[in-house]
Design an enzyme around this catalytic site. Structure first.
Site, PDB file in Angstrom:
ATOM      1  N   MET A  17       0.818  -1.209   0.000  1.00 39.91           N
ATOM      2  CA  MET A  17       0.000   0.000   0.000  1.00 39.91           C
ATOM      3  C   MET A  17       0.855   1.264   0.000  1.00 39.91           C
ATOM      4  O   MET A  17       0.667   2.163  -0.812  1.00 39.91           O
ATOM      5  CB  MET A  17      -0.923   0.010   1.230  1.00 39.91           C
ATOM      6  CG  MET A  17      -2.100  -0.941   1.149  1.00 39.91           C
ATOM      7  SD  MET A  17      -3.334  -0.515  -0.124  1.00 39.91           S
ATOM      8  CE  MET A  17      -4.153   0.913   0.625  1.00 39.91           C
ATOM      9  N   LYS A  27     -14.196   4.157   7.664  1.00 37.71           N
ATOM     10  CA  LYS A  27     -13.523   3.080   6.932  1.00 37.71           C
ATOM     11  C   LYS A  27     -13.898   1.713   7.508  1.00 37.71           C
ATOM     12  O   LYS A  27     -14.064   0.735   6.773  1.00 37.71           O
ATOM     13  CB  LYS A  27     -12.004   3.279   6.996  1.00 37.71           C
ATOM     14  CG  LYS A  27     -11.187   2.165   6.341  1.00 37.71           C
ATOM     15  CD  LYS A  27     -11.544   1.945   4.886  1.00 37.71           C
ATOM     16  CE  LYS A  27     -10.527   1.146   4.114  1.00 37.71           C
ATOM     17  NZ  LYS A  27      -9.970  -0.033   4.727  1.00 37.71           N
ATOM     18  N   HIS A  31     -17.192   0.858   6.210  1.00 41.84           N
ATOM     19  CA  HIS A  31     -16.961   0.512   4.799  1.00 41.84           C
ATOM     20  C   HIS A  31     -16.561  -0.955   4.684  1.00 41.84           C
ATOM     21  O   HIS A  31     -17.120  -1.708   3.881  1.00 41.84           O
ATOM     22  CB  HIS A  31     -15.872   1.435   4.242  1.00 41.84           C
ATOM     23  CG  HIS A  31     -15.325   1.013   2.912  1.00 41.84           C
ATOM     24  ND1 HIS A  31     -14.362   0.030   2.791  1.00 41.84           N
ATOM     25  CD2 HIS A  31     -15.601   1.431   1.657  1.00 41.84           C
ATOM     26  CE1 HIS A  31     -14.071  -0.131   1.501  1.00 41.84           C
ATOM     27  NE2 HIS A  31     -14.812   0.714   0.793  1.00 41.84           N
ATOM     28  N   GLU A  37     -18.449  -4.165   3.139  1.00 42.09           N
ATOM     29  CA  GLU A  37     -17.716  -4.987   2.165  1.00 42.09           C
ATOM     30  C   GLU A  37     -17.851  -6.476   2.505  1.00 42.09           C
ATOM     31  O   GLU A  37     -18.135  -7.300   1.622  1.00 42.09           O
ATOM     32  CB  GLU A  37     -16.245  -4.547   2.210  1.00 42.09           C
ATOM     33  CG  GLU A  37     -15.277  -5.259   1.332  1.00 42.09           C
ATOM     34  CD  GLU A  37     -13.847  -4.833   1.693  1.00 42.09           C
ATOM     35  OE1 GLU A  37     -13.554  -3.620   1.685  1.00 42.09           O
ATOM     36  OE2 GLU A  37     -13.026  -5.710   2.023  1.00 42.09           O
ATOM     37  N   TYR A  38     -17.670  -6.821   3.787  1.00 37.76           N
ATOM     38  CA  TYR A  38     -17.844  -8.215   4.214  1.00 37.76           C
ATOM     39  C   TYR A  38     -19.249  -8.700   3.835  1.00 37.76           C
ATOM     40  O   TYR A  38     -19.427  -9.813   3.351  1.00 37.76           O
ATOM     41  CB  TYR A  38     -17.700  -8.335   5.737  1.00 37.76           C
ATOM     42  CG  TYR A  38     -16.304  -8.416   6.270  1.00 37.76           C
ATOM     43  CD1 TYR A  38     -15.275  -7.638   5.765  1.00 37.76           C
ATOM     44  CD2 TYR A  38     -16.000  -9.254   7.337  1.00 37.76           C
ATOM     45  CE1 TYR A  38     -14.005  -7.698   6.296  1.00 37.76           C
ATOM     46  CE2 TYR A  38     -14.725  -9.323   7.870  1.00 37.76           C
ATOM     47  CZ  TYR A  38     -13.731  -8.539   7.344  1.00 37.76           C
ATOM     48  OH  TYR A  38     -12.466  -8.603   7.876  1.00 37.76           O
TER      49      TYR A  38
END
Lengths: 327, 327, 327, 327
Positions: free
Chosen positions: B11, B189, B192, B196-197
């Protein structure tokens, strides 16, 4: 091509419009005569009865049913079966149960009539965006109808090609797909909707937690007053949770950030339920899709008997008296 | 602008690359010296220690930490706090727990050091696609760092504007957002990732049901042998379940339609767990997000004690002997 | 009374024994002739065919079917319907789907044959403890068979009377109950089993958390090495979670504290699935009962496709490579 | 023995009564002076302050805290630590978080004060039925207090011994158990309550499905008007789902078959939440226990934001307008 469209409601009329715009000839029928008038005013051919619609079409006739799933679709298909001839094609574009499709296809085959089920996604946006089509039926008929499907589907558009598909042929990249024999189109559409339920609930739960992040029950230094419309918007670019549903969520939240124009009474159509049934028949765990369905059930009730049972037990063993306001 | 980047892994290095490409100057440090060498070879300025990194930067120094959340981030921030001066800024771009952010911000504020938490989404694609940034911190520092955020974020791109936002200002449409005080960036986040999961599990369950649609336990006339890569592809256009995750699913299924290159051992990072904790602290039901988390836990086990408990009870009351193959 | 018992397996033979011990005359038949021989050796009357069984009984004949639900029950009832006369009674004591009961009752009524469905709980312990009976059918037949039900049921025993029932009449306190028309007995038994699944899973999850309380992932000062057999035992007295299932759990854990004699491959019979279907048809949320069912599905798989889907997505967006051992 | 009881509410007073009836001497204190007066009228020794309570007791002093978990327990333990001497014993009998126990035990150990946590189940019935005790602490103190535990616990009673325990020693069969070091008693009690949540919800869902079995949405020939109080009663004898909670359910349903005296607003205490936290820390799936907790959260809300999110999305993609009455 020439096609008959039965049902000129929100979905059927839009699909006919898209077909006519694509150069096809549409004969429309609706039990509500004013819908037929509107359709004629837009350049379609109108029919005042199923019989007239069938007589207007040239053999092999192609008839697309876009009426509510269940009894109406059943009775329409039955009525058509008595009017159509060998070699004609009935397409069920609604949200029928796939087991009904399999049964109908078998029954009609005995008469030489072809039956196809076409799961159709796209909602009110489809007229412009195109409809994603999941098709069940026999190969020759699917091939015959290719021009119809191509017109209804979104096409490749400006969506990036999937890496690794260079050597793939087929129509999936155009937004339509022959999934298998009769029933398979609605099976895939059913799963599509089941997934849709799950995705919607994932967003809903996440936004609910964010909305309650300034709850008085939290420590003061860990409360956040979050701007939900802005968060929906920022996630639309570069995040992992970007999706069309998120795009729509962003629109809804801009219109009304606290969604006070909604009561939260959420209906469910059959697909969510059938998805759970299919999961059970296959013995596949489907915690998420099922929880999403149950949350819809729960949204339509207040003070359930189940909750009262819990209160009653708590009183019995612990003498707990119900409070009536949040603790 | 000039910025220090601590952590030149997958990253951090990509973010530094994107920043440099955008005209910023980056000083990089990593505990693994070879990562620093690579970074220098790409045109970055390297530092062999935190101290050197700090000395290389001009005040007010801006230091972006992109190291694994938890102990490493904690120790890095602590070490930096001893090297930096009043007015300097530490940014935690990892996946820290938001309560840790709130605590660190308070501690550092006593020294006059500013702390910001920036939830960063985009994964390995971010270097080209841009990173969605969810920012927690004080307004002056957020404004100061605007050029950095603008460069890292995806920008408007070719994504359709959300209807109704004409009169909105702000940066959300550029893909970055100041969410609130310290901790709020990682809170958003975290949610978020929780969403997403849930979304991933919705797809996973749906595809699992489709894959098992040809099970021998089903009636023969209701079995479907479905082509999953084609279905993922067709849903990418015009359907309600279109998303970036679906795009990625389509790639993965083209590579290997039965995913035989995966064992299905799924890890979880902290965000999924913290999302459930936040839901519980707020008393918000989160069936879907939690079930998605638990499915990951379950994927890493075989023959759980829980399952054995059920078998043991069944034997006790019904004399049921376990079968060892699917019935 | 005189009664025919079809199916002399684990359940049927025990029920016949209890009936004979209670002074009733039993004529037994089983497709496995050796079961009939054993039954005769214990003092029962044996029949070598359904026909012989029917001929042995006096009108109005009472025939209790205790064969596996599904095809076997269906074919047995059909065969009986061709042998029996008007006024005779067929009782299905198995775990049939209640919709099948309703259908059979209607079909048989046209012949003047009475059909009753009796959900039977008690398992291998019933021969001594008595069977809890949930009865569906018409009132006259239920009354006629009262001596049979009374003998099979546990009776009041030493269970404390429920406060407030002083003025209640009826048979519930004896352990048998006429629930309503045909199908209702198996409906109530179905829900009974659905609840059973949920309760079992509640214990199983709780004990699993206790078993893992000494996990190396936990802080050392917060690890507990708990003695599960002792905990099951202590909860049997004075706790809120005391139950017969807990009694059985205590037995199983004494036999083998880590349950290493079980693999954890858990089957499900139809009732758990039908309970979920009924919940869906009624739009009643049933998170707990459904999760218990899905956990059984999951126990029979390893490396699910669903899990592989998650792994595949994680690799696509984050470059995450699967680990193969617990992290 | 001589013991101080702090907190003379529903639980504390009853426990003191049971202790006195068993021949122990109790010194009681409560912040509410009238509770102390009542206690004295029943033969207890009263104290008007913690200080007086401590001074009244002989060393080594045994002080049992039965005050609400959280701040009140914390402040009481802190105050006691300043009054007690080396060798004295503090017992927390409330529902404290086990991590707090571990912390307190460590802190007090530095002063030579012993800390024990005793999870106590039995509710308002415990005074007659006895309390199930789950004990955390050091062995010498547990042994010293054995007479106290023996008196509070239910004893063997008329509950059948568990087969296979003939050679087991220990106190579990008496209804009390030393589970391990400080914290372990409340850990086990926490799991006990988590299981309790799950069991309650299993019954609640099952009864809710039965109550809705006469729904107008069902086919007329498959509707059942079931008598819930009778069903609860019949299951008390010989069925697999027999339990103390079922006994209590039967009482509640006799009092009011439709539970119209309850609103269904269900609170949760900490144990259900902590159980989920523990499951997550251990990475153990706990679908059932968590769903039971979430259902309580949901019972306290109407028209959740989550539900409104779903409605909003449905309107956006399909033009679906919310209905306001059940469909």
């Amino acid at each position: 091509m020439q096609i008959g469209m039965i049902g000129l409601g929100k979905m059927g009329a839009n699909m006919a419009r898209r077909l006519m715009k694509g150069g096809h000839t549409c004969v429309g029928f609706d039990v509500n005569a004013s819908n037929v008038d509107t359709f004629k005013a837009e350049g379609g051919l109108g029919a005042s009865s199923l019989k007239e619609l069938v007589e207007t079409l040239q053999a092999p006739r192609i008839v697309w049913c876009m009426v509510p799933a269940g009894e109406l679709t059943e009775s329409t298909v039955t009525a058509l079966s008595e009017l159509l001839d060998e070699g004609d094609i009935i397409i069920d574009g609604g949200n029928s149960f796939y087991k009904d499709d399999a049964r109908r296809a078998k029954t009609l085959a005995a008469q030489g009539i072809h039956y196809m089920d076409v799961g159709t996604s796209g909602g009110v946006w489809g007229v412009e965006r195109g409809y994603c089509l999941m098709i069940g039926g026999s190969k020759p008929q699917v091939e015959l109808l290719d021009p119809i499907f191509k017109t209804l589907a979104p096409g490749k558009g400006d969506i990036d090609p999937t890496p690794g598909r260079d050597n793939f042929t087929g129509t999936a990249e155009q937004g339509y797909l022959h999934c298998g024999p009769a029933g398979s189109g609605h099976f895939v559409k059913m799963i599509h909707n089941g997934i849709e339920y799950g995705m919607m609930m994932a967003y809903a739960e996440g936004f609910d937690i964010m909305r309650n992040a300034d709850s008085e029950n939290l420590p003061e230094n860990l409360r956040y007053d979050l701007d939900l419309p802005e968060i929906a918007e920022v996630w639309r670019r570069g995040s992992v949770v970007g999706s069309w549903l998120l795009d729509l969520t962003a629109i809804a939240l801009v219109e009304n950030p606290d969604l006070s124009n909604y009561t939260g009474y959420v209906e469910d159509s059959g697909e969510g339920r059938w998805t759970v049934q299919a999961a059970i028949e296959e013995a596949v765990p489907a915690h998420v899709l099922t929880a999403a369905l149950y949350s819809r059930f729960r949204s339509r009730q207040q003070n359930t008997f189940s909750d009262k049972m819990i209160s009653a037990m708590r009183k019995q063993f612990g003498g707990h008296i119900e409070k009536t306001k949040p603790s």
